[in-house]
Design a protein around this motif. Structure first.
Motif, short mmCIF file in Angstrom:
data_model
loop_
_atom_site.label_atom_id
_atom_site.label_comp_id
_atom_site.label_asym_id
_atom_site.label_seq_id
_atom_site.Cartn_x
_atom_site.Cartn_y
_atom_site.Cartn_z
N PHE A 102 0.82 -1.20 0.00
CA PHE A 102 0.00 0.00 0.00
C PHE A 102 0.86 1.26 0.00
O PHE A 102 0.42 2.32 -0.42
CB PHE A 102 -0.97 0.01 1.20
CG PHE A 102 -0.30 0.25 2.53
CD1 PHE A 102 -0.32 1.51 3.11
CD2 PHE A 102 0.35 -0.78 3.19
CE1 PHE A 102 0.28 1.73 4.34
CE2 PHE A 102 0.96 -0.57 4.41
CZ PHE A 102 0.92 0.69 5.00
N LYS A 103 2.11 1.17 0.46
CA LYS A 103 3.04 2.31 0.42
C LYS A 103 3.93 2.25 -0.81
O LYS A 103 4.32 3.27 -1.35
CB LYS A 103 3.94 2.32 1.67
CG LYS A 103 3.23 2.71 2.93
CD LYS A 103 2.97 4.19 2.94
CE LYS A 103 2.38 4.61 4.26
NZ LYS A 103 2.12 6.04 4.32
N LEU A 104 4.28 1.03 -1.25
CA LEU A 104 5.21 0.88 -2.38
C LEU A 104 4.59 1.27 -3.71
O LEU A 104 5.22 1.93 -4.52
CB LEU A 104 5.70 -0.57 -2.46
CG LEU A 104 6.67 -1.01 -1.37
CD1 LEU A 104 6.93 -2.50 -1.48
CD2 LEU A 104 7.96 -0.24 -1.47
N ASN A 105 3.37 0.84 -3.96
CA ASN A 105 2.76 1.10 -5.25
C ASN A 105 2.63 2.59 -5.57
O ASN A 105 3.02 3.02 -6.65
CB ASN A 105 1.42 0.39 -5.38
CG ASN A 105 1.59 -1.10 -5.59
OD1 ASN A 105 2.62 -1.55 -6.08
ND2 ASN A 105 0.60 -1.88 -5.20
N PRO A 106 2.10 3.43 -4.67
CA PRO A 106 2.05 4.86 -4.98
C PRO A 106 3.46 5.46 -5.16
O PRO A 106 3.66 6.32 -6.01
CB PRO A 106 1.35 5.48 -3.77
CG PRO A 106 0.64 4.37 -3.11
CD PRO A 106 1.40 3.13 -3.41
N THR A 115 3.63 0.78 -12.31
CA THR A 115 4.06 -0.34 -11.49
C THR A 115 4.29 -1.61 -12.30
O THR A 115 4.67 -2.63 -11.74
CB THR A 115 3.03 -0.64 -10.38
OG1 THR A 115 1.76 -0.90 -11.00
CG2 THR A 115 2.90 0.52 -9.42
N ALA A 116 4.07 -1.56 -13.61
CA ALA A 116 4.28 -2.74 -14.45
C ALA A 116 5.68 -2.70 -15.05
O ALA A 116 6.14 -1.66 -15.51
CB ALA A 116 3.24 -2.78 -15.57
N HIS A 117 6.35 -3.84 -15.03
CA HIS A 117 7.69 -3.93 -15.61
C HIS A 117 7.56 -3.97 -17.13
O HIS A 117 6.85 -4.79 -17.68
CB HIS A 117 8.41 -5.18 -15.12
CG HIS A 117 9.75 -5.36 -15.75
ND1 HIS A 117 10.82 -4.54 -15.47
CD2 HIS A 117 10.19 -6.24 -16.68
CE1 HIS A 117 11.86 -4.92 -16.17
NE2 HIS A 117 11.50 -5.95 -16.92
N VAL A 118 8.28 -3.07 -17.81
CA VAL A 118 8.24 -3.03 -19.26
C VAL A 118 9.66 -3.05 -19.84
O VAL A 118 9.89 -2.65 -20.96
CB VAL A 118 7.49 -1.78 -19.78
CG1 VAL A 118 6.02 -1.87 -19.47
CG2 VAL A 118 8.09 -0.51 -19.21
N GLY A 119 10.59 -3.57 -19.05
CA GLY A 119 11.99 -3.59 -19.46
C GLY A 119 12.33 -4.79 -20.31
O GLY A 119 11.48 -5.42 -20.93
N LYS A 120 13.60 -5.12 -20.33
CA LYS A 120 14.11 -6.21 -21.16
C LYS A 120 13.66 -7.57 -20.63
O LYS A 120 13.40 -7.74 -19.45
CB LYS A 120 15.63 -6.16 -21.20
CG LYS A 120 16.15 -4.92 -21.89
CD LYS A 120 17.67 -4.95 -21.95
CE LYS A 120 18.20 -3.72 -22.64
NZ LYS A 120 19.65 -3.71 -22.71
N VAL A 121 13.60 -8.53 -21.53
CA VAL A 121 13.19 -9.89 -21.20
C VAL A 121 14.31 -10.83 -21.64
O VAL A 121 14.88 -10.65 -22.72
CB VAL A 121 11.88 -10.24 -21.96
CG1 VAL A 121 11.48 -11.67 -21.71
CG2 VAL A 121 10.77 -9.29 -21.54
N PRO A 122 14.64 -11.85 -20.83
CA PRO A 122 15.67 -12.80 -21.25
C PRO A 122 15.32 -13.46 -22.59
O PRO A 122 14.14 -13.73 -22.86
CB PRO A 122 15.68 -13.85 -20.14
CG PRO A 122 15.05 -13.19 -18.98
CD PRO A 122 14.10 -12.17 -19.52
N VAL A 123 16.34 -13.70 -23.42
CA VAL A 123 16.12 -14.23 -24.76
C VAL A 123 15.39 -15.57 -24.73
O VAL A 123 14.46 -15.79 -25.51
CB VAL A 123 17.48 -14.37 -25.49
CG1 VAL A 123 17.30 -15.02 -26.85
CG2 VAL A 123 18.13 -13.01 -25.65
N ARG A 124 15.78 -16.47 -23.83
CA ARG A 124 15.16 -17.80 -23.78
C ARG A 124 13.67 -17.72 -23.47
O ARG A 124 12.88 -18.48 -24.01
CB ARG A 124 15.85 -18.68 -22.74
CG ARG A 124 17.21 -19.15 -23.19
CD ARG A 124 17.78 -20.08 -22.18
NE ARG A 124 18.26 -19.27 -21.06
CZ ARG A 124 18.63 -19.73 -19.89
NH1 ARG A 124 18.56 -21.01 -19.63
NH2 ARG A 124 19.07 -18.94 -18.96
N ALA A 125 13.28 -16.82 -22.58
CA ALA A 125 11.88 -16.73 -22.17
C ALA A 125 11.10 -15.71 -22.99
O ALA A 125 9.89 -15.62 -22.90
CB ALA A 125 11.79 -16.35 -20.69
#
Length: 173
Positions: A102-106, A115-125
């Motif tokens: 409740f404190k981290l998200n804001p 709050t959604a991760h939109v960074g790099k993804v490992p090649v295998r996955a």
């Protein structure tokens, strides 16, 4: 713009305060801001760069909301308190993410814009994750088409989803 303190270096720290409709601006270079440490904002208030995280989290021993007094939150798994979390900036265990969510998200929304991760993804996955995201997007479009009663388009999207499901069953990427 030059620093208002030394008038030699570029100002990189900009502070704006509005009180009763009056705007006060202070523009300092990094060197002057560090030398100053705490910025005197008038009216006896101080701003410390070192206390920025604590200020963003706005945590006290007891929080008063309306007439209710809410006691400080403690992780049931590791015993970490809000105050210790604010001072250290670190969580104690995986349960802390749920306890202090409740404190981290804001805070994450203010710092990172979401709050959604939109960074790099490992090649295998990467292939499987790409297909799962595409399937979720198609399901969202399918629900919109059904809500708008556009059943022809919904049937086309349904077939695309089935094709992707078959692809994931075969282990395709």
């Amino acid at each position: 713009m030059l620093c208002q303190e030394c008038s030699k270096r570029q100002a990189s720290v900009h502070f704006t305060k509005i009180v009763n409709g009056e705007k006060m601006e202070l523009k300092l270079c990094e060197v002057c801001a560090k030398e100053r440490g705490d910025l005197d904002l008038g009216h006896g208030e101080h701003f410390s760069f070192h206390k920025l995280l604590a200020g963003l989290l706005d945590i006290d021993e007891l929080q008063v909301i309306g007439e209710k007094v809410i006691e400080k939150v403690t992780c049931k798994n590791c015993g970490l308190t809000e105050q210790v979390f604010v001072n250290s900036g670190r969580l104690g265990c995986s349960t802390c993410y749920e306890t202090f969510g409740f404190k981290l998200n804001p805070l994450l929304k203010r710092i990172q814009g979401g709050t959604a991760h939109v960074g790099k993804v490992p090649v295998r996955a990467g292939g499987k994750i790409r297909i799962k995201r595409e399937m979720q997007n198609l399901r969202d479009k399918l629900n919109l088409c059904i809500a708008k009663e556009n059943f022809e388009q919904a049937a086309i999207i349904r077939d695309e989803i089935r094709q992707l499901e078959k692809e994931t069953e075969r282990g395709g990427s």
